[in-house]
Enzyme design. Structure first.
Site, mmCIF file in Angstrom:
data_model
loop_
_atom_site.group_PDB
_atom_site.id
_atom_site.type_symbol
_atom_site.label_atom_id
_atom_site.label_comp_id
_atom_site.label_asym_id
_atom_site.label_seq_id
_atom_site.Cartn_x
_atom_site.Cartn_y
_atom_site.Cartn_z
ATOM 1 N N ASP A 68 0.825 -1.204 0.000
ATOM 2 C CA ASP A 68 0.000 0.000 0.000
ATOM 3 C C ASP A 68 0.866 1.263 0.000
ATOM 4 O O ASP A 68 0.596 2.213 -0.737
ATOM 5 C CB ASP A 68 -0.925 0.021 1.224
ATOM 6 C CG ASP A 68 -2.019 -1.020 1.142
ATOM 7 O OD1 ASP A 68 -2.437 -1.354 0.022
ATOM 8 O OD2 ASP A 68 -2.458 -1.517 2.192
ATOM 9 N N VAL A 69 1.882 1.290 0.855
ATOM 10 C CA VAL A 69 2.772 2.446 0.924
ATOM 11 C C VAL A 69 3.522 2.614 -0.392
ATOM 12 O O VAL A 69 3.619 3.714 -0.941
ATOM 13 C CB VAL A 69 3.761 2.308 2.097
ATOM 14 C CG1 VAL A 69 4.732 3.480 2.115
ATOM 15 C CG2 VAL A 69 3.016 2.212 3.421
#
Length: 230
Positions: free
Chosen positions: A181-182
């Site tokens: 996600d990051v």
């Protein structure tokens, strides 16, 4: 204008929650073209059966688990519309109608916008004072980082943006298990402007915070972020 919104929900053994997540979209289909895709990563429970009558598309991986990134990418490849929303199976967008209206206004009105993010909170019925205080702090940090740097690192479990940019940056890195996600948020931020939604918020279960506690969860999350940022 935008063509529509495709919501991709990755699942693995989410039979207890998937129906509620899917039903949040039922009353919104008249607002704009909308499709909901469940991308299942080999669930052994009744996830697929629970989702069959509620999702527009079911993407199945019956060859064994490949991971969340793979499920997200497989779902995105089946999407028909030009705006993609990636949403975990235990999250709600509140209110969903206001979110879709803002998506249409922002993504249809400004071609520079590549992605979006918003505040998040624990489901009100389950929220404690610690939940509210901690999420207020985290939301403030996310907004501050976006204003100062243009980098929009969205809360885990929710990313969104144009399919054009998804394809340009190569989707999710299937070699990552905990930081996808990051990593995706960082690459999307470099592709264009990230819009911070004001008309809605994400609601999530507090189960991870109850299991680990905020101190341990924050420490582990910080280490995952630093592994990507550095």
């Amino acid at each position: 204008m935008i063509q529509g919104v495709s919501v991709v929900i990755p699942t693995y053994n989410e039979a207890k929650v998937i129906a509620g997540t899917l039903r949040q979209f039922d009353a919104c289909r008249a607002r704009l073209p909308l499709e909901v895709i469940v991308s299942d990563d080999g669930s052994s429970d009744a996830t697929v059966a629970a989702a069959t009558d509620l999702a527009d598309v079911i993407v199945r991986n019956d060859g064994g688990r490949c991971g969340r990134s793979g499920a997200l990418n497989r779902g995105a490849r089946r999407a028909r519309h030009d705006v993609l929303v990636f949403l975990d199976a235990d999250l709600r967008i509140d209110p969903i109608g206001a979110f879709l209206d803002e998506v249409e206004a922002v993504f249809g009105g400004d071609p520079r916008v590549a992605g979006g993010m918003m505040d998040f909170a624990v489901f009100p019925a389950e929220a404690t004072r610690a939940d509210r205080a901690t999420h207020t702090l985290w939301n403030g940090v996310m907004r501050g980082v976006l204003r100062a740097t243009g980098i929009g690192i969205s809360t885990p479990g929710f990313q969104m943006g144009r399919r054009l940019h998804f394809e340009r940056i190569g989707g999710y890195d299937e070699g990552l298990r905990l930081t996808q996600d990051v990593d995706y948020s960082l690459r999307l931020s470099r592709a264009g402007r990230v819009h911070y939604f004001r008309s809605c918020r994400l609601l999530e279960s507090p189960r991870r915070y109850r299991d680990e506690g905020y101190a341990v969860y924050t420490w582990r999350s910080t280490l995952r972020w630093l592994s990507i940022l550095l």
